[in-house]
Design an enzyme around this catalytic site. Sequence first.
Site, PDB file in Angstrom:
ATOM      1  N   CYS A  30       0.814  -1.227   0.000  1.00 24.48           N
ATOM      2  CA  CYS A  30       0.000   0.000   0.000  1.00 24.48           C
ATOM      3  C   CYS A  30       0.837   1.261   0.000  1.00 24.48           C
ATOM      4  O   CYS A  30       0.301   2.355  -0.208  1.00 24.48           O
ATOM      5  CB  CYS A  30      -0.954   0.005   1.186  1.00 24.48           C
ATOM      6  SG  CYS A  30      -2.245  -1.210   0.963  1.00 24.48           S
TER       7      CYS A  30
HETATM    8  N1  CO8 Z   1     -19.732  -9.883   7.015  1.00 26.27           N
HETATM    9  C1  CO8 Z   1     -20.238 -10.011   8.273  1.00 26.27           C
HETATM   10  N2  CO8 Z   1     -19.466 -10.121   9.365  1.00 26.27           N
HETATM   11  C2  CO8 Z   1     -18.126 -10.088   9.201  1.00 26.27           C
HETATM   12  C3  CO8 Z   1     -17.537  -9.955   7.927  1.00 26.27           C
HETATM   13  C4  CO8 Z   1     -18.395  -9.868   6.816  1.00 26.27           C
HETATM   14  N3  CO8 Z   1     -17.914  -9.741   5.557  1.00 26.27           N
HETATM   15  N4  CO8 Z   1     -16.201  -9.963   8.069  1.00 26.27           N
HETATM   16  C5  CO8 Z   1     -15.940 -10.097   9.369  1.00 26.27           C
HETATM   17  N5  CO8 Z   1     -17.106 -10.176  10.061  1.00 26.27           N
HETATM   18  C6  CO8 Z   1     -17.275 -10.354  11.496  1.00 26.27           C
HETATM   19  C7  CO8 Z   1     -16.021 -10.893  12.167  1.00 26.27           C
HETATM   20  O1  CO8 Z   1     -15.884 -12.282  12.009  1.00 26.27           O
HETATM   21  C8  CO8 Z   1     -16.225 -10.475  13.593  1.00 26.27           C
HETATM   22  O2  CO8 Z   1     -17.121 -11.369  14.216  1.00 26.27           O
HETATM   23  P1  CO8 Z   1     -16.909 -11.778  15.768  1.00 26.27           P
HETATM   24  O3  CO8 Z   1     -17.035 -10.476  16.518  1.00 26.27           O
HETATM   25  O4  CO8 Z   1     -18.018 -12.750  16.014  1.00 26.27           O
HETATM   26  O5  CO8 Z   1     -15.534 -12.365  15.848  1.00 26.27           O
HETATM   27  C9  CO8 Z   1     -16.934  -9.134  13.447  1.00 26.27           C
HETATM   28  O6  CO8 Z   1     -17.498  -9.111  12.135  1.00 26.27           O
HETATM   29  C10 CO8 Z   1     -16.005  -7.962  13.609  1.00 26.27           C
HETATM   30  O7  CO8 Z   1     -14.801  -8.234  12.860  1.00 26.27           O
HETATM   31  P2  CO8 Z   1     -13.536  -7.316  12.899  1.00 26.27           P
HETATM   32  O8  CO8 Z   1     -13.203  -6.925  14.295  1.00 26.27           O
HETATM   33  O9  CO8 Z   1     -12.471  -7.981  12.061  1.00 26.27           O
HETATM   34  O10 CO8 Z   1     -14.109  -6.040  12.111  1.00 26.27           O
HETATM   35  P3  CO8 Z   1     -13.439  -4.662  11.929  1.00 26.27           P
HETATM   36  O11 CO8 Z   1     -14.323  -3.634  12.461  1.00 26.27           O
HETATM   37  O12 CO8 Z   1     -11.991  -4.666  12.380  1.00 26.27           O
HETATM   38  O13 CO8 Z   1     -13.408  -4.506  10.330  1.00 26.27           O
HETATM   39  C11 CO8 Z   1     -11.789  -4.606   8.556  1.00 26.27           C
HETATM   40  C12 CO8 Z   1     -12.673  -5.404   9.508  1.00 26.27           C
HETATM   41  C13 CO8 Z   1     -12.704  -3.802   7.633  1.00 26.27           C
HETATM   42  C14 CO8 Z   1     -10.951  -5.563   7.725  1.00 26.27           C
HETATM   43  C15 CO8 Z   1     -10.896  -3.648   9.359  1.00 26.27           C
HETATM   44  O14 CO8 Z   1     -10.270  -4.322  10.420  1.00 26.27           O
HETATM   45  C16 CO8 Z   1      -9.818  -2.972   8.538  1.00 26.27           C
HETATM   46  O15 CO8 Z   1     -10.052  -2.371   7.500  1.00 26.27           O
HETATM   47  N6  CO8 Z   1      -8.593  -2.968   9.046  1.00 26.27           N
HETATM   48  C17 CO8 Z   1      -7.475  -2.256   8.423  1.00 26.27           C
HETATM   49  C18 CO8 Z   1      -6.933  -3.136   7.412  1.00 26.27           C
HETATM   50  C19 CO8 Z   1      -5.991  -2.469   6.471  1.00 26.27           C
HETATM   51  O16 CO8 Z   1      -5.916  -1.278   6.285  1.00 26.27           O
HETATM   52  N7  CO8 Z   1      -5.256  -3.289   5.820  1.00 26.27           N
HETATM   53  C20 CO8 Z   1      -4.392  -2.837   4.811  1.00 26.27           C
HETATM   54  C21 CO8 Z   1      -4.441  -3.883   3.816  1.00 26.27           C
HETATM   55  S1  CO8 Z   1      -3.950  -3.433   2.265  1.00 26.27           S
HETATM   56  C22 CO8 Z   1      -2.232  -3.386   2.103  1.00 26.27           C
HETATM   57  O17 CO8 Z   1      -1.477  -3.119   2.960  1.00 26.27           O
HETATM   58  C23 CO8 Z   1      -1.659  -3.688   0.783  1.00 26.27           C
HETATM   59  C24 CO8 Z   1      -1.928  -5.027   0.319  1.00 26.27           C
HETATM   60  C25 CO8 Z   1      -2.261  -4.903  -1.117  1.00 26.27           C
HETATM   61  C26 CO8 Z   1      -2.467  -6.176  -1.794  1.00 26.27           C
HETATM   62  C27 CO8 Z   1      -3.875  -6.640  -1.856  1.00 26.27           C
HETATM   63  C28 CO8 Z   1      -4.119  -7.615  -2.940  1.00 26.27           C
HETATM   64  C29 CO8 Z   1      -5.427  -8.204  -3.021  1.00 26.27           C
END
Ligand code: CO8
Length: 379
Positions: free
Chosen positions: A161
């Site tokens: 990123c």
């Molecule tokens: N639908 C319904 N529920 C879901 C879903 C879904 N799709 N996904 C997760 N849940 C559930 C989880 O299982 C969890 O359930 P439980 O509480 O029972 O365990 C609950 O929802 C809450 O989950 P999270 O705590 O994980 O939810 P968040 O509020 O943290 O949101 C995110 C998840 C959106 C992923 C968030 O954590 C996020 O955006 N984090 C930052 C990530 C980030 O910026 N990463 C950078 C990645 S990109 C990068 O660096 C470059 C890579 C480029 C290459 C990519 C190629 C493909």
Amino acid sequence: MTSASKPNIVISGSGVWTPPETITNEELVASYNAYAERFNRENAAAIQAGKTEEMPISSARFIEKASGIKSRFVYTRKGILDINRMRPHFPERKTEDLSIQAEIAVQAARKAMQKANKTPSDIDAVIVSCAYTQRAYPAIAVEVQNALGITGFGFDMLMACSAATFGLHRASDSLASGSARCVLAINPELMTPMVNYLDRESHFIFGDVSTAVIMERADTVTAKNSFDVLSTKADTFFSNNIRSGFGHISRATDEDPYGREKLFHQQGRKVFEEVSPRAALHMKNHLAQLGFSPIDVKRYWLHQANINMNNMVMKHLFSGLGSRGADAPTIIDRYANTASAGVIIAFDQYNEDLAKDDIGMICSFGAGYSVGSLVLKKR
Ligand code: CO8
């Protein structure tokens, strides 16, 4: 490492190529859920016996609330929503044809060159920096050079990123040292081939796009709208919390080159919590090195991964400085996370209204971990 006081280096143009096709959260979730329901039905006995894990159901409402994403642009919808495929289908091209990544790089490059009033003969370096390149060699940058008729040198670099900001750092250093006089830095981000569309936690995160920036020395600038690059700064800290293990070694280790560990996967919550304060600290330190406070910055063009994360970064950055709301435009709702290109889309779409001498800051953060920033001043 900061490289300060480079007032003779200018960003004179940017361009975005946006794919023509989109996929909404609702469409993505409908296909994921159809796949998951079929999987659970077909594996009911194994799930009941505790031998197989049930696939959880995804939710469009969760996705929008947790990330701010409503829709994403994709190079092609073909294959992604097909529950018998669950990955895009790109037609294969012949070796002698322009590669897909070079093609979208050229599209963005042409727009940036037009904004900067440049022709290929003005440019003498091409940097293609992005999260993945579609092959090891020849470099996509050299293919782009050839397609546009640019002489000089070109190279590819990967930095997830932060590839766009780190690429601009290399451009700035090349201009400062005199090894180039006008650099085309491009980010053809094709994310969809590496998304695991069977993973509820990440199937919604990415979209495809291509962005480009022209950077040159001040004495050659003819564009009406341009920014001095006051400083660049990069920080990296090792973490396995965002990982994509795809690579050529899989052939020798006999692993599935497209297994779960090889595609994008992350500990999203940990990334959120660990990276947000580090990004804010990096920005605060960078600004302080130039004698600025976060309040002096008119606009922040932040990495576009998650709207809540950007709000958290701004909260950390402005902590103790009063309640001034920061101006940090978002494009996440329409584009989703486009890896390194997100900061350039935000910059491209939200910079022309700034007034002379306004300060702006580009900052990316992501896998590595990495944080990269540029402090700009409108000319
Ligand atoms: N639908 C319904 N529920 C879901 C879903 C879904 N799709 N996904 C997760 N849940 C559930 C989880 O299982 C969890 O359930 P439980 O509480 O029972 O365990 C609950 O929802 C809450 O989950 P999270 O705590 O994980 O939810 P968040 O509020 O943290 O949101 C995110 C998840 C959106 C992923 C968030 O954590 C996020 O955006 N984090 C930052 C990530 C980030 O910026 N990463 C950078 C990645 S990109 C990068 O660096 C470059 C890579 C480029 C290459 C990519 C190629 C493909």
